[in-house]
Design a protein around this motif. Sequence first.
Motif, PDB file in Angstrom:
ATOM      1  N   SER A 105      -6.223   1.007   7.067  1.00  0.00           N
ATOM      2  CA  SER A 105      -6.352   0.045   5.965  1.00  0.00           C
ATOM      3  C   SER A 105      -7.309  -1.075   6.353  1.00  0.00           C
ATOM      4  O   SER A 105      -7.547  -1.333   7.533  1.00  0.00           O
ATOM      5  CB  SER A 105      -4.986  -0.557   5.615  1.00  0.00           C
ATOM      6  N   ALA A 157      -5.471   2.922  -4.629  1.00  0.00           N
ATOM      7  CA  ALA A 157      -5.456   3.223  -3.200  1.00  0.00           C
ATOM      8  C   ALA A 157      -6.377   4.367  -2.840  1.00  0.00           C
ATOM      9  O   ALA A 157      -6.840   4.483  -1.712  1.00  0.00           O
ATOM     10  CB  ALA A 157      -4.038   3.570  -2.752  1.00  0.00           C
ATOM     11  N   TYR A 170      -3.608  -3.775  -5.967  1.00  0.00           N
ATOM     12  CA  TYR A 170      -3.268  -2.473  -5.405  1.00  0.00           C
ATOM     13  C   TYR A 170      -2.251  -1.737  -6.268  1.00  0.00           C
ATOM     14  O   TYR A 170      -1.297  -2.312  -6.745  1.00  0.00           O
ATOM     15  CB  TYR A 170      -2.650  -2.638  -4.002  1.00  0.00           C
ATOM     16  N   GLY A 178       0.824  -1.195   0.000  1.00  0.00           N
ATOM     17  CA  GLY A 178       0.000   0.000   0.000  1.00  0.00           C
ATOM     18  C   GLY A 178       0.865   1.254   0.000  1.00  0.00           C
ATOM     19  O   GLY A 178       1.704   1.405  -0.878  1.00  0.00           O
TER      20      GLY A 178
END
Length: 348
Positions: A97, A255, A250, A66
Motif C-alpha cells: 500500500s 482499491a 477508498y 483498505g
Amino acid sequence: MRKIICIPLRTVFILVTLLSFFSCSNNDDLSDLNATIMVRHKNADMPAYIYGNGSEKVFLITLHGGPGSIGLGFRNSTFKNKIEKACAVVYFDQRGSGMSQGSYSENGISIDIMAEDVLALVKVLKHKYGSDSRFFLMGHSWGGCLGTATLLKNQNEFLGWIEIDGMHNPKGMYSRYIENFELIANQQINEGNSIDFWESTLNLINTVPLIYDESAFFDMNNKAFNAEVKLGRDGVINKPRNDSDVLFEYNFITALSTGGNTQAILIDQGLLETVTYTNRLSEITIPSLILWGKYDMVLPVSFAQEAYDNLGSSSKELVLFEDSGHEPMFSEADLFAEKVIQFIDENK
C-alpha cells in the motif's frame, strides 16, 4: 514460484544507516517530530511518517483502511492541530500500500505477515527513539482487522487499542450488509429521504444470495459508500471534512487501482469468507476504545457493540458518533480528537 527468504522478527531492524537521511528531526528534541523511517521485513520496505510531540516518547501507530489505502490519509487538520500536540503519531504505509515497495510473491501477503510488519515497526521505533518508548495502536476499517491480528500476536507492546469502525469480523460483513440495508433503507424511505435510491437498495438486497457471493459483496460494498453520500446530502450525517495531507477516498472498487493486488490476494485467501476474530477478542485485555459512526453503512454499527461485548479488557469504552458514517475522524473530527486524547492521557 520463487522462494521467499523469511527474515526473523528479531533481526528485522531496517536500514539503520539510512535513518538519518530519512529523518528531519533531532533525536535530542522530540517535541516537534517530522521524520520518515523505512521498515524492512520479509522483503518489503514500508515507510512510516512520524509527526507530533514525542517528548514523552508516546507514539500512536495508525493502521489505515483498505487493504490498499495510505497512512497519511489519516492526517487531517484535527490530527495535526490536536492529536499531534498530545503525542507523536505514526502514519504507516502497510505492505502493498501507499509508498511501500518490495520483492515478494503472493505468499508474501497475508494477515499474519502484515501483523508481523506492525510489530517490526515497533522494534524500529524503539531502536530509533529508545527502548522506553510507549505505544498505542489505532486501526480504521481494514486496519481494525490488522490491528486485532497484531494484538493477538503480541499485545504487550501496546498501552491501548483504538478501533475505529473496524473490520474485526470480515466474515460477518456480508450478512450485516443485508440486515443493515433493510433497516436504514426503510427508515430513510419513511422519512422521505432519497426514496428512489433506498428503494433500489431494497431491490438489491432482495436479489443477492443469502450466503456469501463475491460479486454480490462488491455490489453491496459499493452501495454502502454511495449510501453514505446520500445520507450526507440529506443531512442525516455530517459530510466528511477530508482535509488530510493526501486526499483519498477508498472502497473495494477504487482499491483495484491502488492496493488492489494486496486486497485481491487477501480476498482469495478467504478474508471475507472465513476470517473472524470475534471469538478471540476476549484475549485482548489492554485498555480499549471503540469509536464508531452510528450510520456506518460500510461496517454497520452492530459491529461496535460486538467489539465492546467481546473484548477482554476491564477498561473499555464504546463511543458512538451520532452524526457520522464510516469516517468519524473526518465527520466529527473535534469530538474524535477529544476522545482519542483523553484515552491516551488516561493510559499512558
